[in-house]
Design a protein around this motif. Structure first.
Motif, PDB file in Angstrom:
ATOM      1  N   ILE A 120     -65.032 -38.952  10.380  1.00 40.77           N
ATOM      2  CA  ILE A 120     -64.670 -39.942   9.487  1.00 40.77           C
ATOM      3  C   ILE A 120     -63.176 -40.428  10.120  1.00 40.77           C
ATOM      4  CG2 ILE A 120     -63.835 -40.379   7.009  1.00 40.77           C
ATOM      5  CD1 ILE A 120     -66.242 -38.657   6.152  1.00 40.77           C
ATOM      6  N   MET A 121     -62.512 -39.730  10.432  1.00 44.27           N
ATOM      7  CA  MET A 121     -61.120 -39.891  10.804  1.00 44.27           C
ATOM      8  C   MET A 121     -61.260 -40.747  12.104  1.00 44.27           C
ATOM      9  SD  MET A 121     -58.144 -39.638   9.643  1.00 44.27           S
ATOM     10  CE  MET A 121     -57.810 -41.493   9.894  1.00 44.27           C
ATOM     11  N   ALA A 122     -62.197 -40.493  12.881  1.00 38.84           N
ATOM     12  CA  ALA A 122     -62.545 -41.385  14.191  1.00 38.84           C
ATOM     13  C   ALA A 122     -62.922 -42.616  13.967  1.00 38.84           C
ATOM     14  CB  ALA A 122     -63.443 -40.553  14.967  1.00 38.84           C
ATOM     15  N   LEU A 196     -56.661 -39.944  17.882  1.00 36.35           N
ATOM     16  CA  LEU A 196     -57.196 -38.640  17.760  1.00 36.35           C
ATOM     17  C   LEU A 196     -56.565 -37.449  18.545  1.00 36.35           C
ATOM     18  CD1 LEU A 196     -61.243 -39.341  17.543  1.00 36.35           C
ATOM     19  CD2 LEU A 196     -59.542 -38.797  15.617  1.00 36.35           C
ATOM     20  N   LYS A 197     -56.500 -37.778  19.754  1.00 34.62           N
ATOM     21  CA  LYS A 197     -55.642 -36.978  20.597  1.00 34.62           C
ATOM     22  C   LYS A 197     -53.912 -36.858  20.408  1.00 34.62           C
ATOM     23  CE  LYS A 197     -54.551 -36.532  25.620  1.00 34.62           C
ATOM     24  NZ  LYS A 197     -54.817 -37.321  27.025  1.00 34.62           N
ATOM     25  N   MET A 204     -63.844 -35.298  20.596  1.00 32.01           N
ATOM     26  CA  MET A 204     -64.979 -35.282  20.631  1.00 32.01           C
ATOM     27  C   MET A 204     -65.672 -35.782  19.368  1.00 32.01           C
ATOM     28  SD  MET A 204     -65.697 -34.657  23.909  1.00 32.01           S
ATOM     29  CE  MET A 204     -67.692 -34.461  23.970  1.00 32.01           C
ATOM     30  N   ALA A 205     -64.833 -35.720  18.255  1.00 32.21           N
ATOM     31  CA  ALA A 205     -65.507 -36.303  17.056  1.00 32.21           C
ATOM     32  C   ALA A 205     -65.779 -37.878  17.102  1.00 32.21           C
ATOM     33  CB  ALA A 205     -64.393 -36.073  16.119  1.00 32.21           C
ATOM     34  N   GLY A 248     -59.613 -33.395  30.714  1.00 33.55           N
ATOM     35  CA  GLY A 248     -59.706 -31.957  30.609  1.00 33.55           C
ATOM     36  C   GLY A 248     -60.193 -31.296  29.228  1.00 33.55           C
ATOM     37  N   LEU A 249     -60.291 -32.380  28.351  1.00 37.36           N
ATOM     38  CA  LEU A 249     -60.639 -31.961  26.979  1.00 37.36           C
ATOM     39  C   LEU A 249     -62.023 -31.751  26.678  1.00 37.36           C
ATOM     40  CD1 LEU A 249     -58.456 -34.736  25.392  1.00 37.36           C
ATOM     41  CD2 LEU A 249     -57.738 -32.505  25.598  1.00 37.36           C
TER      42      LEU A 249
END
Length: 251
Positions: A120-122, A196-197, A204-205, A248-249
């Motif tokens: 939802i935040m994404a 997000l980061k 990934m969300a 790299g995530l």
């Protein structure tokens, strides 16, 4: 319920700078208004339109579990990039959400039912991305160029008046078919990824939210306009996954 035509449609009714008269061509009036539309006007009409939509849709109250959940999710984000944000939940089954230039974010119950908190935040991050990137202002000017102005009234003393209920009711009709460009959608996705980061969420969300939308659409689920007005959700998810691997995530 009057259907919302886009997850991030910015909404307006057209103010008049002067009373149309005589031989003033329709195209000329539209061009003038398109050029003189200010950010303040965009925010004013957006706010009025959202208030009208709030009156026409079932809004979850302050003690409703959906409101409480959304408040918990966004508790750190009452302002994003200097824009004060106000959040509400529409208790509507459509899988949808939208944000407007005045900082209004509306999330539909149907979206919350299938998404995790970070997903939802994404989605919210993507919608705010359109506002921060001024895409909503561009969409408004595009709609203005396409629109047919039927009721033109003069602004008094340069002050924009409040829109009538009938005017607000006709807003969506003027914006049917308006879409952000593919580049604008990608840039809003990038804003959401960086948001997000930067705030310690899993990027990934964003990918999994797109994958859920794709799955919901392919199964015949009710997704409002969220898929019809956006690029292919599977491709968007893959783009996020590819970037996360480069960063790299993700593996």
């Amino acid at each position: 319920m009057k259907r919302i035509t886009h997850i991030f449609f910015l909404i307006l009714w057209l103010p008049a700078l002067a009373q149309a008269q005589g031989g003033l061509a329709q195209a000329g009036l539209e061009a003038i208004q398109s050029l003189t539309l200010t950010n303040q006007q965009v925010a004013t009409y957006s706010r009025q339109a959202v208030q009208q939509m709030d009156a026409q849709n079932p809004v979850a109250g302050p003690n409703d579990p959906y409101t409480q959940r959304l408040n918990r999710i966004v508790s750190r984000h009452r302002s994003i990039n200097g824009i004060p944000i106000n959040y509400k939940v529409y208790k509507v089954a459509d899988v949808n959400a939208f944000a407007t230039a005045d900082g209004s974010v509306r999330v539909f119950k149907g979206l919350m039912d299938i998404m995790s908190d970070q997903e939802i935040m994404a989605i919210i991050g993507h919608e705010i991305g359109h506002v921060v990137n001024k895409d909503s202002h561009d969409a408004m000017k595009s709609a203005l160029r396409r629109s047919a102005i039927r009721n033109v009234g003069a602004a008094q003393d340069g002050v924009i008046g409040r829109l009538s209920r009938s005017q607000l009711g006709g807003i969506a009709d003027y914006l049917v078919g308006a879409k952000h460009s593919r580049d604008q959608e990608s840039e809003a996705d990038d804003f959401a990824y960086n948001f997000l980061k930067r705030n310690g969420y899993s990027v990934m969300a964003l990918a999994t939210s797109f994958e859920k939308l794709a799955q919901k659409g392919s199964s015949g689920g009710k997704v409002g306009e969220i898929l019809s007005t956006h690029p292919d959700s599977k491709s968007r998810a893959q783009r996020v996954r590819d970037r996360a691997r480069r960063d790299g995530l993700a593996r």
